[in-house]
Design a protein around this motif. Sequence first.
Motif, PDB file in Angstrom:
ATOM      1  N   ARG A   5       0.847  -1.185   0.000  1.00  0.00           N
ATOM      2  CA  ARG A   5       0.000   0.000   0.000  1.00  0.00           C
ATOM      3  C   ARG A   5       0.885   1.238   0.000  1.00  0.00           C
ATOM      4  N   VAL A   6       0.522   2.195  -0.819  1.00  0.00           N
ATOM      5  CA  VAL A   6       1.221   3.471  -0.864  1.00  0.00           C
ATOM      6  C   VAL A   6       0.175   4.548  -0.648  1.00  0.00           C
ATOM      7  N   SER A   7       0.435   5.437   0.305  1.00  0.00           N
ATOM      8  CA  SER A   7      -0.488   6.535   0.585  1.00  0.00           C
ATOM      9  C   SER A   7       0.213   7.862   0.335  1.00  0.00           C
ATOM     10  N   ILE A   8      -0.515   8.773  -0.260  1.00  0.00           N
ATOM     11  CA  ILE A   8      -0.024  10.128  -0.472  1.00  0.00           C
ATOM     12  C   ILE A   8      -1.096  11.069   0.056  1.00  0.00           C
ATOM     13  N   VAL A   9      -0.733  11.898   1.014  1.00  0.00           N
ATOM     14  CA  VAL A   9      -1.680  12.839   1.610  1.00  0.00           C
ATOM     15  C   VAL A   9      -1.725  14.095   0.745  1.00  0.00           C
ATOM     16  N   TRP A  10      -2.933  14.510   0.340  1.00  0.00           N
ATOM     17  CA  TRP A  10      -3.092  15.652  -0.573  1.00  0.00           C
ATOM     18  C   TRP A  10      -2.275  16.862  -0.158  1.00  0.00           C
ATOM     19  N   VAL A  11      -2.404  17.259   1.103  1.00  0.00           N
ATOM     20  CA  VAL A  11      -1.765  18.498   1.549  1.00  0.00           C
ATOM     21  C   VAL A  11      -0.242  18.389   1.627  1.00  0.00           C
ATOM     22  N   GLU A  12       0.296  17.170   1.532  1.00  0.00           N
ATOM     23  CA  GLU A  12       1.742  16.976   1.588  1.00  0.00           C
ATOM     24  C   GLU A  12       2.389  16.884   0.208  1.00  0.00           C
ATOM     25  N   ILE A  13       1.588  16.904  -0.858  1.00  0.00           N
ATOM     26  CA  ILE A  13       2.141  16.807  -2.211  1.00  0.00           C
ATOM     27  C   ILE A  13       2.899  18.088  -2.546  1.00  0.00           C
ATOM     28  N   GLY A  39       7.201   2.777  -7.489  1.00  0.00           N
ATOM     29  CA  GLY A  39       6.400   2.808  -8.709  1.00  0.00           C
ATOM     30  C   GLY A  39       5.223   1.862  -8.645  1.00  0.00           C
ATOM     31  N   LEU A  40       4.069   2.319  -9.086  1.00  0.00           N
ATOM     32  CA  LEU A  40       2.899   1.485  -9.311  1.00  0.00           C
ATOM     33  C   LEU A  40       2.667   1.555 -10.811  1.00  0.00           C
ATOM     34  N   LEU A  41       3.263   0.608 -11.545  1.00  0.00           N
ATOM     35  CA  LEU A  41       3.400   0.736 -12.988  1.00  0.00           C
ATOM     36  C   LEU A  41       2.789  -0.439 -13.737  1.00  0.00           C
ATOM     37  N   VAL A  42       2.220  -0.130 -14.883  1.00  0.00           N
ATOM     38  CA  VAL A  42       1.753  -1.171 -15.793  1.00  0.00           C
ATOM     39  C   VAL A  42       2.389  -1.010 -17.169  1.00  0.00           C
ATOM     40  N   GLY A  43       3.289  -0.065 -17.311  1.00  0.00           N
ATOM     41  CA  GLY A  43       3.919   0.224 -18.600  1.00  0.00           C
ATOM     42  C   GLY A  43       3.172   1.337 -19.302  1.00  0.00           C
ATOM     43  N   GLY A  44       3.893   2.179 -20.001  1.00  0.00           N
ATOM     44  CA  GLY A  44       3.280   3.299 -20.703  1.00  0.00           C
ATOM     45  C   GLY A  44       3.491   4.604 -19.962  1.00  0.00           C
ATOM     46  N   PRO A  45       2.663   5.619 -20.238  1.00  0.00           N
ATOM     47  CA  PRO A  45       2.841   6.934 -19.618  1.00  0.00           C
ATOM     48  C   PRO A  45       2.562   6.887 -18.112  1.00  0.00           C
ATOM     49  N   PHE A  46       3.180   7.815 -17.381  1.00  0.00           N
ATOM     50  CA  PHE A  46       2.986   7.856 -15.936  1.00  0.00           C
ATOM     51  C   PHE A  46       3.072   9.290 -15.433  1.00  0.00           C
ATOM     52  N   ILE A  47       2.672   9.471 -14.182  1.00  0.00           N
ATOM     53  CA  ILE A  47       2.876  10.742 -13.496  1.00  0.00           C
ATOM     54  C   ILE A  47       3.818  10.487 -12.325  1.00  0.00           C
TER      55      ILE A  47
END
Length: 78
Positions: A5-13, A39-47
């Motif tokens: 699990r990877v969590s990203i808190v909005w206000v910390e971005i 990375g949470l990747l499936v191949g192709g473009p990413f952010i």
Amino acid sequence: MEISRVSIVWVEILSVEEGLETGFAEGAGYRVLADGKAGLLVGGPFIEVRDARKTCLLSAHDSGAVAEEIRRRLVTAS
């Protein structure tokens, strides 16, 4: 059953960027990459989403639109 699990808190971005396409070298699924990136990747473009502790690469079909939407939501969340 939760494997990872990877969590990203909005206000910390701190930043959201559109990345180049990932391919065979990066693999698919959850990956720990160079420079402490995850990375949470499936191949192709990413952010690339960065906070003070980590940088995450997230596959997104339309990475430009996803990056813009996250930026828009960050402005309204502030």
